[in-house]
Motif scaffolding. Structure first.
Motif, mmCIF file in Angstrom:
data_model
loop_
_atom_site.group_PDB
_atom_site.id
_atom_site.type_symbol
_atom_site.label_atom_id
_atom_site.label_comp_id
_atom_site.label_asym_id
_atom_site.label_seq_id
_atom_site.Cartn_x
_atom_site.Cartn_y
_atom_site.Cartn_z
ATOM 1 N N VAL A 5 -16.791 14.021 -21.816
ATOM 2 C CA VAL A 5 -17.301 15.155 -21.049
ATOM 3 C C VAL A 5 -16.917 14.957 -19.587
ATOM 4 O O VAL A 5 -17.193 13.905 -19.004
ATOM 5 C CB VAL A 5 -18.839 15.262 -21.135
ATOM 6 C CG1 VAL A 5 -19.325 16.526 -20.442
ATOM 7 C CG2 VAL A 5 -19.314 15.224 -22.579
ATOM 8 N N CYS A 6 -16.259 15.956 -18.995
ATOM 9 C CA CYS A 6 -15.892 15.886 -17.576
ATOM 10 C C CYS A 6 -16.953 16.593 -16.753
ATOM 11 O O CYS A 6 -17.261 17.755 -17.004
ATOM 12 C CB CYS A 6 -14.558 16.582 -17.328
ATOM 13 S SG CYS A 6 -13.212 15.790 -18.187
ATOM 14 N N ILE A 7 -17.506 15.881 -15.798
ATOM 15 C CA ILE A 7 -18.501 16.518 -14.934
ATOM 16 C C ILE A 7 -18.095 16.300 -13.482
ATOM 17 O O ILE A 7 -17.347 15.389 -13.152
ATOM 18 C CB ILE A 7 -19.930 15.974 -15.161
ATOM 19 C CG1 ILE A 7 -20.037 14.510 -14.697
ATOM 20 C CG2 ILE A 7 -20.328 16.126 -16.619
ATOM 21 C CD1 ILE A 7 -21.481 13.995 -14.686
ATOM 22 N N PHE A 37 -23.071 24.001 -14.454
ATOM 23 C CA PHE A 37 -22.392 24.403 -15.692
ATOM 24 C C PHE A 37 -22.044 23.198 -16.564
ATOM 25 O O PHE A 37 -21.939 23.315 -17.782
ATOM 26 C CB PHE A 37 -21.123 25.198 -15.374
ATOM 27 C CG PHE A 37 -21.401 26.511 -14.695
ATOM 28 C CD1 PHE A 37 -22.149 27.489 -15.333
ATOM 29 C CD2 PHE A 37 -20.936 26.761 -13.417
ATOM 30 C CE1 PHE A 37 -22.413 28.703 -14.707
ATOM 31 C CE2 PHE A 37 -21.195 27.974 -12.786
ATOM 32 C CZ PHE A 37 -21.942 28.948 -13.430
ATOM 33 N N ASP A 38 -21.842 22.044 -15.921
ATOM 34 C CA ASP A 38 -21.438 20.860 -16.687
ATOM 35 C C ASP A 38 -22.594 20.282 -17.498
ATOM 36 O O ASP A 38 -22.391 19.559 -18.473
ATOM 37 C CB ASP A 38 -20.894 19.777 -15.745
ATOM 38 C CG ASP A 38 -19.694 20.272 -14.961
ATOM 39 O OD1 ASP A 38 -19.190 21.365 -15.292
ATOM 40 O OD2 ASP A 38 -19.276 19.586 -14.019
ATOM 41 N N VAL A 39 -23.806 20.622 -17.086
ATOM 42 C CA VAL A 39 -24.981 20.134 -17.801
ATOM 43 C C VAL A 39 -24.994 20.703 -19.224
ATOM 44 O O VAL A 39 -25.360 20.018 -20.181
ATOM 45 C CB VAL A 39 -26.265 20.507 -17.020
ATOM 46 C CG1 VAL A 39 -27.500 20.155 -17.823
ATOM 47 C CG2 VAL A 39 -26.275 19.792 -15.668
ATOM 48 N N ASP A 127 -15.216 26.585 -8.098
ATOM 49 C CA ASP A 127 -15.406 27.890 -8.711
ATOM 50 C C ASP A 127 -14.120 28.455 -9.297
ATOM 51 O O ASP A 127 -13.912 29.655 -9.278
ATOM 52 C CB ASP A 127 -15.931 28.841 -7.624
ATOM 53 C CG ASP A 127 -16.719 29.991 -8.228
ATOM 54 O OD1 ASP A 127 -17.023 29.928 -9.422
ATOM 55 O OD2 ASP A 127 -17.027 30.933 -7.490
ATOM 56 N N THR A 128 -13.233 27.621 -9.815
ATOM 57 C CA THR A 128 -11.939 28.149 -10.226
ATOM 58 C C THR A 128 -11.799 28.300 -11.740
ATOM 59 O O THR A 128 -10.993 29.085 -12.205
ATOM 60 C CB THR A 128 -10.794 27.233 -9.765
ATOM 61 O OG1 THR A 128 -10.784 26.062 -10.571
ATOM 62 C CG2 THR A 128 -10.951 26.848 -8.315
ATOM 63 N N ALA A 129 -12.546 27.511 -12.499
ATOM 64 C CA ALA A 129 -12.410 27.518 -13.962
ATOM 65 C C ALA A 129 -11.006 27.125 -14.415
ATOM 66 O O ALA A 129 -10.546 27.562 -15.453
ATOM 67 C CB ALA A 129 -12.795 28.886 -14.536
#
Ligand SMILES: Cc1cc2nc3c(=O)[nH]c(=O)nc-3n(C[C@H](O)[C@H](O)[C@H](O)COP(=O)(O)OP(=O)(O)OC[C@H]3O[C@@H](n4cnc5c(N)ncnc54)[C@H](O)[C@@H]3O)c2cc1C
Ligand SMILES: Nc1ncnc2c1ncn2[C@@H]1O[C@H](COP(=O)(O)O)[C@@H](O)[C@H]1O
Lengths: 280, 364
Positions: A5-7, A37-39, A127-129
């Motif tokens: 998982v990348c956070i 969002f990473d949570v 904020d780029t996704a």
């Protein structure tokens, strides 16, 4: 099964202020948090592990302070964490960031092959996704963005079926592992940290990887050098020249309501006509 | 490694950049025309309108890239693209492209770019557009600026100046892609104005084949579950919006918002605290992390006007704000301001409107 998982650790932007004179971000005292969002990505990975077994490794690239975010991930129940940190990464844009993360995941996979990578939908600072898709392309992983639910995961068949948000509906899509999933917000609720995991997190020495440990030789692909984009200007949004015209300053509610309708009728006849306020 | 948006500001100095001759050959502006189930997303036309302006400044052609399963649908889309300003349509029609899937779309797009070499490539910042843009940029190893609110051309070097909000909208930053081509950007729906169609305009069509077989593609779409017709998307394109904020006080008071909206024929939206509290569904959030709207009339009740909300709605033609705090930031940019209790004023406004409409109907 091995999930990475990348956070990202981000400043809590709800608390960010811009210096009124110098136009710079005032970071002092702004708490750092795991990108919200990473949570969702962490939780989804842990749920898969609960169901199917395996291990969850949480990875972040950032300054040494970012180890706080990883400690938190351990407290939620992650098995391993890695802090990718090196001055050479400074100034990375999304292309350079996804290169460094992809390279590190490749390295992690040499020891424990990786079946799934999770990222958040996007960060609240960048904020780029883009980082998720970037990692997937570089590693040749099946890319599944905006995933709201994982319907099936078959480790024998190495297949995965997910629901992903698309324009105007939900796409149910089936593909093979290894895959990268960017997780949609609101898809799950993060668990409470368990006692054991909290102790583990407190005692942990967070492993730090520099670029050499991650197997990155080509420094032209990381940091500022590896970034095609540069910020050429930062500025505050310009305020509108005119302030709102006050309506109904001395009127009661009914007077105010009628004053609103009058001003629409007289100042915006086309709009008023469309609304049916005036008839010609 | 602080920001993902882009590298830090490079030292000021000469902005002339020596473009590698290989890259200097990249010419023209392309817009990805997004089709889903035969329907072109309106953001594509908005981008053609904007792309036309940039192409005229650079004196280059404007291309529309149209990918999909049915050549009839693609041809129809190409004809529309011409009326919105495209000079050329690049078409790839293949049943493989019927449903959006990342792999074949990335392949179709990158093959086109490598072959025809546009200097700028614009996509809508929709879920589809963002998915595609991210993987195309990585495949081509070029720069991509997400969610831009303004595009311009740098007179010094003909490069794209892509401006986007950062840090939740508190700041704007202008990003350039230096020695890489194409320069890519995504732009949200409704940020650029819808251009007027010029029906008699037409252009050239260039068709290419997809260099891929269905067997090459691992991902299969099993099902598509469309959203309920009334839900979703309508908000972004609504002409009239009534929006409520935390100042509405409680979920019950949102009835007043829905009542006014019903009489106006409006859509309902809200600020983030309101969707977070469950007073409105999440897809009705307006702002930086919600939808961008540009209605003819925006009524904001109990909304403070924080920058993250403002960036999503300030392009509205007329903004009427009702807020009981005379110093609320929303009064800095609304067209009309009413200082007062929204809970009190809204029902009276709804009644007054209803009776005027009734009078007009009788008269008309
Ligand atoms: C990364 C990030 C992204 C964000 N994205 C968004 C986004 O997309 N959209 C968004 O909206 N916000 C977003 N926010 C939140 C934003 O910063 C603000 O917190 C939010 O817009 C405030 O909502 P509000 O105006 O409803 O509430 P408040 O700021 O609490 O304001 C309520 C207002 O109502 C007024 N009021 C109170 N009672 C009454 C009454 N009876 N009658 C009339 N007025 C009354 C008050 O004077 C006040 O001005 C984001 C924040 C961050 C950090
Ligand atoms: N520095 C980083 N370290 C680890 N993961 C990251 C980093 N930056 C971005 N990501 C991941 O990529 C996702 C998308 O980020 P972004 O492209 O910046 O919006 C985030 O939600 C994270 O999961």
């Amino acid at each position: 099964m091995h999930i990475v998982v990348c956070i990202k650790q981000v400043p809590d932007s709800a608390q960010i202020r811009v210096h009124p004179v110098t136009n710079t971000i005032m970071r002092q005292g702004v708490p750092a948090i795991i990108n919200p969002f990473d949570v969702f990505a962490i939780e989804e990975a842990l749920r898969l592990k609960d169901r199917l077994g395996g291990r969850v490794t949480v990875l972040t690239m950032g300054p040494p302070q970012a180890e706080d975010a990883l400690r938190k991930a351990i407290a939620y129940g992650a098995d391993d964490v890695i802090l990718l940190t090196d001055r050479a990464f400074a100034g990375a844009d999304t292309l350079a960031t996804s290169f460094a993360l992809a390279q590190t995941i490749r390295k992690i996979g040499e020891e424990h092959p990786v079946d799934l990578v999770f990222t958040g939908k996007q960060t609240i600072d960048g904020d780029t996704a883009q980082v998720g898709p970037g990692i997937a392309k570089r590693l040749g992983l099946q890319l599944l963005t905006y995933v709201s639910a994982i319907d099936a995961l078959d480790l024998e068949e190495r297949s995965i079926t997910v629901q992903r948000r698309s324009e105007g509906g939900v796409q149910v899509i089936r593909t093979c592992l290894p895959a990268l999933i960017t997780m949609l917000e609101g898809s799950n609720q993060i668990r409470f940290a368990g006692m054991d995991d909290m102790f583990r997190s407190a005692r942990l020495t967070v492993p730090q990887w520099n670029k050499d440990r991650a197997g990155i030789e080509d420094v032209s692909k990381i940091g500022l050098k590896g970034s095609p984009t540069v910020v050429s200007k930062i500025f505050t949004p310009k305020p509108r020249a005119v302030k709102a015209q006050r309506i109904g300053a001395d009127l009661d509610a009914s007077g105010t309501a009628n004053a609103i309708l009058d001003v629409l009728s007289s100042q915006h006849p086309r709009l008023a006509q469309e609304l049916g306020l005036i008839t010609h | 490694m602080s920001e993902n948006t882009a590298a830090p500001v490079k030292p000021k100095g000469k902005k002339r950049l020596e473009l590698d001759p290989r890259l200097a050959a990249y010419k023209g502006i392309w817009v990805f025309v997004e089709m889903e189930r035969g329907q072109v997303h309106q953001v594509s036309w908005e981008l053609l309108g904007e792309g036309r302006k940039l192409a005229d400044i650079l004196n280059v052609e404007l291309g529309a890239v149209i990918l999909g399963g049915s050549s009839d649908e693609l041809s129809a889309a190409a004809r529309s693209a011409f009326t919105y300003g495209a000079d050329v349509a690049y078409i790839v029609a293949d049943p493989i492209l019927t449903d959006y899937r990342n792999e074949p779309y990335t392949k179709a797009m990158t093959d086109l770019v490598n072959r025809y070499q546009p200097e700028i490539l614009l996509l809508g910042a929709t879920t589809l557009g963002r998915d595609l843009a991210g993987s195309v940029a990585t495949t081509l190893l070029t720069g991509l600026t997400a969610d831009c609110t303004e595009l311009a051309i740098d007179p010094d070097n003909r490069g794209l100046l892509a401006t986007r909000p950062t840090f939740g909208g508190s700041l704007l930053c202008t990003i350039q892609t230096l020695n890489y081509r194409p320069q890519m950007a995504t732009i949200r729906p409704r940020v650029m104005a819808m251009p007027d169609a010029v029906p008699e305009r037409s252009g050239r069509v260039i068709s290419e084949n997809l260099q891929m077989q269905e067997d090459d593609i691992i991902a299969k779409v099993l099902e598509f579950i469309p959203d309920e017709a009334q839900e979703q998307a309508q908000l972004a394109y609504a002409d009239i919006i009534v929006a409520g904020g935390r100042g509405m006080g409680k979920t019950e008071n949102f009835r007043l918002i829905w009542d006014l909206a019903a009489v106006l024929g409006a859509e309902v939206g809200g600020s983030r605290p309101v969707t977070h509290a469950g007073w409105l569904p999440a897809d009705r959030q307006i702002g930086q992390s919600g939808k961008t709207v540009r209605p003819k009339l925006y009524i904001a009740a109990g909304i403070s006007g924080a920058i993250q909300h403002r960036v999503g709605m300030e392009a509205s033609d007329v903004i009427i704000a009702i807020n009981n705090d005379p110093n609320a930031p929303i009064f800095d940019f609304a067209t009309y301001g009413i200082v007062g209790d929204a809970v009190q004023i809204l029902p009276v406004l709804t009644d007054a409107l209803r009776s005027r409409l009734a009078v007009n109907r009788r008269a008309g």
